[in-house]
Each structure stands twice: as C-alpha cells, then as structure tokens.
Design an enzyme around this catalytic site. Structure first.
Site, mmCIF file in Angstrom:
data_model
loop_
_atom_site.group_PDB
_atom_site.id
_atom_site.type_symbol
_atom_site.label_atom_id
_atom_site.label_comp_id
_atom_site.label_asym_id
_atom_site.label_seq_id
_atom_site.Cartn_x
_atom_site.Cartn_y
_atom_site.Cartn_z
ATOM 1 C CD GLU A 47 35.078 66.936 108.373
ATOM 2 O OE1 GLU A 47 34.030 66.544 107.586
ATOM 3 O OE2 GLU A 47 36.222 67.605 108.017
ATOM 4 C CB CYS A 70 34.990 64.072 102.017
ATOM 5 S SG CYS A 70 36.665 63.986 103.071
ATOM 6 C CB ALA A 149 29.997 101.854 95.774
ATOM 7 C CG ASP A 195 38.436 104.274 86.939
ATOM 8 O OD1 ASP A 195 38.480 105.405 86.233
ATOM 9 O OD2 ASP A 195 37.804 103.457 87.131
#
Length: 331
Positions: A47, A70, A149, A195
């Site tokens: 803001e 806030c 994936a 890996d």
C-alpha cells in the site's frame, strides 16, 4: 484487483516471512494512478509503495489490495493508517488477514469513515500469490507443494533409471519459474546420492536465476563433498532427520514460508503419511514407459479404504503435457 495480483506475483519469494501483497490505487475518477508490491523484509508494504506512486492523486480515490491492510506497528507502520492519512475514500481487499497481530485494518478504516469491501477475486488470491503465506499464518507451518513429472502410465523414470526428459520444455520452464518463487526446495539424501541434482532455479534464457531458493537435503548420513547441491550457486542446509514435522519446524524458524518438495518417492511418502503435503503439482507427459519407478512410495495406505482423498482444483495444458493442481480433500 488483477493489477494488484500481478504485482503480488512478481514479488513472490522475496518477501518471506511477510506476505507478497499487491496493491493498486485509483484516483477519484477511477483511473489507475499507482501500483505497488511488498518489498523485502524491512521495506515498505504494498500500500505504501502504491501510495508513493500515486501521490496526491490517491486522495478521494480507491485502494485495491490483495490482503486486508495491516493495523500493527512492526518494522514499518500500519498500512491502514497510511491509507487514512492519504485520504482514500474506499478500500477493497480480497481476503482478511489471519494474523492476529496484524488484523484489524478493516475496522480501523471503517472507524475513519472509509468505505471497506472484502472478497473481490478472493479465490484467485488465495489459490495464487498468497496461498503459501495464508497457510503459514494459519498453521505456523510452511506450505508444501509436492511437484513431480510422470509418464502417462505413472512412471517417473524408465526401467534403467533415466528420466531426462519425461516432461516437455514448457513444463520445465514452469518448474523453474516456480523454483524462483519459492523459499526452499527440499530433496531427500537418497535422491542426492542417486541423481546428484543441483536444485537451482534458471532464468528464461537458461542462465542461473538472480535469486535462488534455499536448498534443503533431508536425511541422516553425510553427503559427498563433491555433491552439486553443496556448490556455491545457492545456499544449502542439510537436516539430519527424516521427520517431516522436524523439517518444517526448522524451516519455519528460518523464515521459510513456501516449500517445493522435489525429492524421491520415499520422501514424498513420508510427507504424505504425515499429512504434510498441502498441494500436489503434477505434470503428466503423453509417454508410455511400461516399467520403471513410480512417484510415491509407502504413504501409509495398505487397502483401498485408506486411500488419501484429494480434490483437483485445476487442470491445464503445459505444452503437450497435462498439468494438474490438487489439494487434500476436506475430511
């Protein structure tokens, strides 16, 4: 509000443990005169940034914010007070602030005679840039997204262990964007040994991203000194535990809000068994492998009646792949 959401998205990953809020200022005639997003900790909130851009044009206008302004004094002053002093006539925000220390901004604004409206595009905000922070504020735990994936038949690698590349270039680009936005990437020690991943984020041109998330390795036992996850391309922490709650407590203590779980099937199984996965982000490639490892190991399910029930919130295409976002179903 969409301008505010876009501003919020641009700073995801840079504001933790503060929320990545976006704000847009309209003048009295309804023209956009200022857009802002929360700066890194210690810097101004959204803001205040938008008000600085708008200047006197904010007087009599409308502030549109992704999160309730806030009302508390922290490292910066209350945003609700800044809006009051700027003379805005109306404040519209998407979702209420669940943090009791910061909440109350709407009441403060109304007491000053400002019109306040809540709920505009709330779902877009709560499923988008503020998803992780809202979870963190409500539970005290970092938000965990499990990403993987797989092939059409559910394999994450071929029978010989090769997995590059199951998913498409479009999907890999999306994942690197996600890596740039989260606070930490978590992988198991077994994945590091098998890996040797680097667990870094790349920019759109393939170069290392300017901002890198914290790399977190979970598991007892040492790591090889030459492991790529220990190089100097990003910070790394090795948590010598397999307990998801201990991992998340340590990360919360470090100000981590948004976690990407990229480890192997045992790590995913442990987090799911502990009910510590808050979203699954799955890329299904139109390939068939017939054999090879699957994404998930033991998750505490031995019979169909114990299946973990999830709700699909979004299905989209990612190049030739199908991208599925799912969350745990409510009990």
């Amino acid at each position: 509000m969409r301008a505010a959401i876009a501003a919020s998205e641009r700073v995801r990953g840079t504001t933790s443990p503060n929320p990545p809020v976006g704000a847009a200022l309209l003048d009295a005639a309804g023209q956009l005169v200022g857009v802002g997003a929360t700066r890194p900790p210690g810097g101004p909130h959204a803001e205040v940034v938008a008000l600085a851009e708008a200047g006197e044009r904010a007087r009599g206008g409308t502030a549109v914010v992704t999160l309730e302004p806030c009302a508390h004094q922290g490292r910066t002053g209350p945003c609700a007070l800044a809006l009051i002093e700027a003379g805005v006539a109306e404040v519209v925000f998407a979702t209420a602030d669940p943090n009791p220390k910061a909440a109350g901004g709407a009441e403060l604004l109304r007491a000053a005679g400002i019109t306040v409206r809540q709920g505009l595009l709330a779902q877009d905000v709560e499923r988008g840039p503020l998803r992780a922070w809202l979870h963190y504020a409500r539970t005290g735990r970092p938000h965990v997204t499990w990403k993987y994936a797989a092939s059409l038949d559910g394999r994450v690698a071929a029978a010989d262990g090769t997995s590059r590349w199951i998913s498409s270039a479009d999907s890999r680009a999306q994942v690197h964007l996600l890596r740039r936005q989260v606070d930490a990437i978590v992988a198991g020690r077994g994945t590091v040994l098998a890996d040797d991943p680097q667990l870094t984020a790349r920019a759109e041109d393939g170069s290392p991203a300017e901002r890198q998330p914290l790399r977190v390795v979970v598991g007892t036992g040492d790591l090889p000194p030459a492991a790529r996850v220990l190089d100097d391309s990003a910070p790394t922490v090795h948590l010598r535990t397999n307990d998801p709650d201990e991992v998340l407590a340590e990360l919360a203590a470090r100000g981590v809000v948004d976690v990407l779980l990229e480890g192997g099937p045992r790590l995913a199984g442990g987090f799911l068994k502990s009910r510590r996965v808050d979203r699954a982000l799955v890329y299904i490639a139109p390939k068939l492998l017939g054999a090879g490892p699957v994404a998930l190991a033991d998750a505490g399910v031995s019979t169909i009646t114990q299946a973990l029930h999830w709700s699909v919130e979004e299905v989209t295409m990612s190049g030739p792949d199908v991208r599925i976002s799912a969350v745990p179903a409510e009990e």
